[in-house]
Write an enzyme that holds these catalytic residues in place. Structure first.
Site, PDB file in Angstrom:
ATOM      1  N   TYR A 127     -31.179 -56.850 -20.721  1.00 10.79           N
ATOM      2  CA  TYR A 127     -30.253 -57.126 -19.616  1.00 10.79           C
ATOM      3  C   TYR A 127     -29.380 -58.348 -19.837  1.00 10.79           C
ATOM      4  CZ  TYR A 127     -32.180 -53.382 -16.751  1.00 10.79           C
ATOM      5  OH  TYR A 127     -32.550 -52.157 -16.262  1.00 10.79           O
ATOM      6  N   LYS A 174     -43.117 -51.917 -26.479  1.00  9.16           N
ATOM      7  CA  LYS A 174     -42.932 -50.761 -27.358  1.00  9.16           C
ATOM      8  C   LYS A 174     -42.886 -51.278 -28.794  1.00  9.16           C
ATOM      9  CE  LYS A 174     -42.196 -46.319 -27.869  1.00  9.16           C
ATOM     10  NZ  LYS A 174     -43.233 -45.290 -27.577  1.00  9.16           N
ATOM     11  N   ASP A 207     -44.257 -46.242 -22.538  1.00  5.31           N
ATOM     12  CA  ASP A 207     -44.265 -44.823 -22.160  1.00  5.31           C
ATOM     13  C   ASP A 207     -45.650 -44.403 -21.657  1.00  5.31           C
ATOM     14  OD1 ASP A 207     -45.041 -45.380 -24.752  1.00  5.31           O
ATOM     15  OD2 ASP A 207     -44.188 -43.558 -25.628  1.00  5.31           O
ATOM     16  N   ASP A 231     -38.072 -53.505 -14.898  1.00  2.33           N
ATOM     17  CA  ASP A 231     -37.215 -52.919 -13.870  1.00  2.33           C
ATOM     18  C   ASP A 231     -37.640 -51.476 -13.605  1.00  2.33           C
ATOM     19  OD1 ASP A 231     -35.197 -52.655 -12.050  1.00  2.33           O
ATOM     20  OD2 ASP A 231     -33.583 -52.517 -13.526  1.00  2.33           O
ATOM     21  N   ASP A 235     -39.778 -49.753 -10.152  1.00  3.10           N
ATOM     22  CA  ASP A 235     -39.368 -48.655  -9.272  1.00  3.10           C
ATOM     23  C   ASP A 235     -40.379 -47.522  -9.298  1.00  3.10           C
ATOM     24  OD1 ASP A 235     -37.147 -50.185  -8.753  1.00  3.10           O
ATOM     25  OD2 ASP A 235     -35.754 -48.508  -8.843  1.00  3.10           O
TER      26      ASP A 235
HETATM   27 MG    MG Z   1     -34.236 -51.946 -10.146  1.00  2.00          MG
END
Ligand code: MG
Ligand code: NAI
Length: 335
Positions: A127, A174, A207, A231, A235
């Protein structure tokens, strides 16, 4: 994240923002006022309406108010959310994003036995959004992992575990594919872990974690991970426990902290007085712990839990018909 109580009076920056941000903030201040703590609220403007009125979605006065305060409560912004909340996080160097995932009664939770914290690195990783196009149909994005930022977030996660009676921290990465960046993240995780011998450790690929969150969510206590993975898993966590109206979050820096519900300004229900204020109130619970008012945090958390348990006064998203302020009054009566 908790400190011991250090002050008799706290300066709290209050940024309600747009839409239901204002409504859930009003309800939350109403409840905070009943705790008997001396709060000095300093209101700041931000968001769509602020942009229309002042030409800026995040005026520098608002940033100053947040900078000067002991903590900030933030409601929600509308279309300008990225310009507001992302900018505040950057300006205040809020390096840790905390997203608790907890099952409450009478909600669409996948299991009753879910209670873990996602500690997400907030300043680097994917990000940094350092992207460039290299042909008409191709592009490159850089992903940055630094020892400094990762040590800081991993230490934060272990300290959080220690202070909250958690016995295990899970690192998510990962590293089998991203051998250099996530290889370093994993290496640092086990280095830092040596300073916390009482806390158990494990690490999973992201994953696999996405699946384990569904198949064995009760095994997680504290997850620490990089920006993008955090992030996405946050969610997923929200989906696990059902309902945006219940999910708080915190953004913590060295000198500033901001507490906000995960939901947005909800234009579809804004202005009707029917938004669920619990996500905002649980954000205030996180703020109370941050400033060291643990007893008040327990009282507010307990009152919210009681209201959810009794299920007499609930907002529409939880299957009830109460208004935002009716729910707030019910919480207040249970303090
Ligand atoms: Mg978000
Ligand atoms: P949203 O979270 O505002 O709403 C999604 C759905 O959940 C809507 O149906 C809404 O009514 C419902 N909902 C959300 N919070 C609720 C609550 N407390 N009680 C009852 N129902 C609730 O997300 P959406 O619709 O994607 O975005 C709306 C606006 O909010 C956009 O302008 C977006 O940019 C902004 N936004 C701002 C955020 C922030 O300030 N941190 C975060 C997410 C979105």
């Amino acid at each position: 994240m908790s400190t011991s109580k250090t002050k008799d009076k706290y300066k709290i920056a209050v940024v309600p923002g747009d839409g239901i941000g204002r409504e859930v903030m009003e309800a939350t201040i109403h409840v905070l006022d009943a705790l008997g703590i001396d709060f000095d609220y300093v209101y700041g403007e931000a968001g769509d309406e602020c942009l229309e009125k002042t030409g800026s979605a995040l005026p520098s006065e608002t940033l100053d108010i947040i900078r000067d305060a002991d903590a900030c409560l933030f409601g929600a912004a509308g279309e300008t959310a990225a310009d507001v909340i992302v900018k505040i996080r950057q300006e205040m160097k809020m390096f840790a994003n905390l997203r608790p995932v907890k099952a409450y009664p009478h909600t669409n939770s996948l299991s009753d036995d879910i209670d873990f914290m996602i500690v997400r690195e907030n300043t680097e990783g994917m990000y940094i959004a350092d992207e460039e196009s290299y042909t008409d149909n191709g592009a490159i994005a850089r992903r940055i992992i630094t020892r400094e930022a990762e040590e800081r977030i991993i230490n934060y996660a272990f300290n959080y575990a220690k202070e909250n009676n958690k016995t295990k921290v899970t690192a998510v990465h990962k590293a089998n594919v991203l051998k250099k960046t996530d290889g370093l993240f994993k290496e640092i995780f086990y280095e830092v872990a040596k300073d916390y011998p009482e806390i158990a450790t494990e690490d999973y690929y992201v994953d696999a974690t996405a699946m384990y969150l569904i198949t064995q969510p009760e095994t997680f206590q504290v997850i620490v991970t990089t920006n993008l993975f955090g992030d996405i898993l946050s969610d997923e966590g929200a989906g696990l426990v059902g309902g945006l109206g219940l999910i708080p979050s915190a953004n913590i820096g060295l000198n500033a902290a901001l507490f906000e519900p995960v939901h947005g300004s909800a234009p579809d229900i804004a202005g009707k007085g029917i938004a669920n204020p619990i996500a905002m109130m649980l954000s205030a619970v996180m703020m109370l712990r941050y400033i060291g008012e643990n007893e008040a945090a327990d009282r507010l958390d307990g009152a919210i839990l009681k209201v959810l348990n009794e299920a007499n006064i609930l907002t529409g998203d939880l299957g009830g018909s109460a208004t935002t302020m009716q729910l707030a009054n019910e919480v207040k009566n249970n303090l």
